[in-house]
Enzyme design. Sequence first.
Site, PDB file in Angstrom:
ATOM      1  N   ALA A 261       0.860  -1.190   0.000  1.00  0.00           N
ATOM      2  CA  ALA A 261       0.000   0.000   0.000  1.00  0.00           C
ATOM      3  C   ALA A 261       0.888   1.228   0.000  1.00  0.00           C
ATOM      4  CB  ALA A 261      -0.875   0.006   1.244  1.00  0.00           C
ATOM      5  N   ASP A 262       0.453   2.279  -0.674  1.00  0.00           N
ATOM      6  CA  ASP A 262       1.237   3.512  -0.624  1.00  0.00           C
ATOM      7  C   ASP A 262       1.214   4.056   0.813  1.00  0.00           C
ATOM      8  OD1 ASP A 262       2.820   5.637  -1.275  1.00  0.00           O
ATOM      9  OD2 ASP A 262       1.508   6.477  -2.804  1.00  0.00           O
ATOM     10  N   TYR A 263       2.055   5.010   1.025  1.00  0.00           N
ATOM     11  CA  TYR A 263       2.333   5.567   2.352  1.00  0.00           C
ATOM     12  C   TYR A 263       1.056   5.875   3.139  1.00  0.00           C
ATOM     13  CZ  TYR A 263       5.099   8.452   5.593  1.00  0.00           C
ATOM     14  OH  TYR A 263       5.720   8.975   6.687  1.00  0.00           O
TER      15      TYR A 263
END
Length: 738
Positions: A261-263
């Site tokens: 997952a992105d940040y």
Amino acid sequence: MELNKLKNLMDSMTLEEKIGQLVQLSGEFFDADDMAVGPKQKLGISQETIDLCGSVLNVVGAKKVVQIQKSYLEKSRHKIPLLFMADIIYGYKTIYPIPLALGCSWNPQMVKQCNRFTSREASAAGAHVTFAPMVDLVRDPRWGRCMESTGEDPYLNGVFAKAMVEGFQGTFEPKESIASCVKHFAAYGAGEGGREYNTVDMSKRRLFQDYLPGYQRAVEAGCEMVMTSFNTVDGIPSSANENLLRNILRDEWNFDGVVIADYAAIQELIAHGVAEDDAQAASLAMKAGVDIDMKTPCYSNHLKDLISDGKLQEDLVDQSVWRILKLKNKLGLFEDPFRGASEENEAKNLCNATHMQMSRQAARESMVLLQNENQVLPIEAGKKIALLGPYANSQDLIGLWAVHGDRNQVISLKTAFEEEKDRNEFAWTRGCEVLDDYSVLGDFGFYQNSEKALTKEEKLEEVKKAIELAKWADVVVFALGEHLLQSGEAGSRTQLNIPDNQMDFLDQILPYVKQSVVLLFNGRPLVLTDLAKKVDAMMECWFPGSQGGHAIVDLLFHKANPSGRLTMSFPYTTGQIPIYYNSYNTGRPMATSIHSNRFMSRYLDAPNEAFYPFGFGLSYHNCEYSKLSLSNTVMQPKQTIQVTVEVTNISDVRGEEVVQLYIRDLVGSVVRPIKELKGFQKITLDPKESKQVIFELNEKMLEFYTADMSYQAEEGKFEVYIGKDSTTQNKEIFVLRK
Ligand code: BGC
């Protein structure tokens, strides 16, 4: 390690240990905070989570990585090495041009080579995975992250996606390669209004036809990881989107690698309003198929309870862990957890002459000459040159997302000019600042603004000095542009202009100028309509990287000939956005509508077309295209048609030409774009030389998502165009019979 041993290893892990593999933390948890790029967060995690965590975000540098890995492994029961992942987007210490610029080179082989060298530098510094390439298709230059994309065309983005992945990964040789993580899946470039992190909503057809191919090409090229995007797709945020992550990515595309997952994107499911709390966010993301949680406490603090409460199957965790262990194994970390990271290798590789030479070539090939009135370029020998503007002596030529780039190695314009010209032929001054007010930009973790703000008196002094220099010089070169924080992540803008204070400066100096050249430094297409009227020449330099100064001087003095061609349309005005060449005709097209001129698809106050179209760029040479011909005017199934064109360099100088092939499907079961790029070749032509350029067209290249969403070509008439940019009218017709 053999897979059965790896399996045994996994079977011997406790649930807590397995969950640890799914957690990614940044440097601050390992006493290595200096590379943090995102917002700081209080995570509320335990020491046990840190001890068991499986991967590290944005910590690089051999010494640090080796030390963290060593002390982690000493404490670890199973001795499963940490994975070090980092944003190594367009170079590690040697910085290449930003990806939007690299796209304009139309030279995927070269870009692949740039990434090969980046892999060498990055693996010497201990990185195992790079969060690149970003292949988000973008048609809205208000979005700051267009700088990270190769542009507006699905085909071209796909070609570069493949080249970039292959460049990073090679054949996984230690010391030479890192794993690649394509991002941001999916359609992150289509945020409404170009506003960062905003809603994305589009038809399934457009998603599949235009936005997904870039990611798919990266997956086909074997990229090991995929990063989810922050946005929604069809109403569901990507990190909770089962259709995207399981049905499309895993089932249709057979992606077997790791999804991250992105940040903080998992926890952001709460703000999106699809999860009530961290636990529900963890559950949704896990079910959707996200293997690694970047920088939130959702997985570490909640997966165990979700499983013991029977809300989540342990098997899902096992599947994710298995994918992560396989990646660690493929990288050879069980045999060598440091994987070539050493200060010795760093010394050999970082910013070495070969890499710097590559950066210079890449920068030369990616700049786009936009205007050259009165042939002021190339600059003749012996002319006196004044260099003015905030980018005259700036290290910011590497752009924002060069997180680890070595700023001390950046060749500024001033340095490059001084190497080239005698003192009596060259002078410079800064003239003005990039912006009058920096406060709107916010901060960006690692980046510190190095610009010294000018006092009121200094500003007046600068203008005075610039006027003196302009009077003295034969040619004035203005180095203008956006502040580097005006593009990149969270760099959305509604006005795509050169900052007002720079335009004011230009206006004050121009009355004293004999010949004017503007060099532009920016991370997105700008509105240049007014500027173009005021000056003789304009060259789009983007953020050209470590060797920017040298590359520009090479082009200005004709040691190299500009060959870059735009991969995003430049609008006349922001009101035209979104603007892209491969649009649909509509029922009332401007050019051919039977209706009177008001009732057509048009603006009252601006043209429909771009100011500078996709594929456009000037060179010092000039080519003519003639004798377009087809080997056959009918294409039968499984047959190819050869399309041939003669390209003649009618000038006296050698040059590189980007020959572009477009098609138009004239009648389909659904509307089709007025042009679609299907091929290109970059060729070199000597003065007066002619070359026959041949393309092969086959049925596959004519496929699209038809009315029933099946992917196939339909019978009927097609136009095929070959020319120097997307406005070419040089065409022939053929028919597909099935
Ligand atoms: C960006 C990603 C990046 C990640 C890790 C996020 O804010 O969207 O592109 O890879 O941070 O630094």
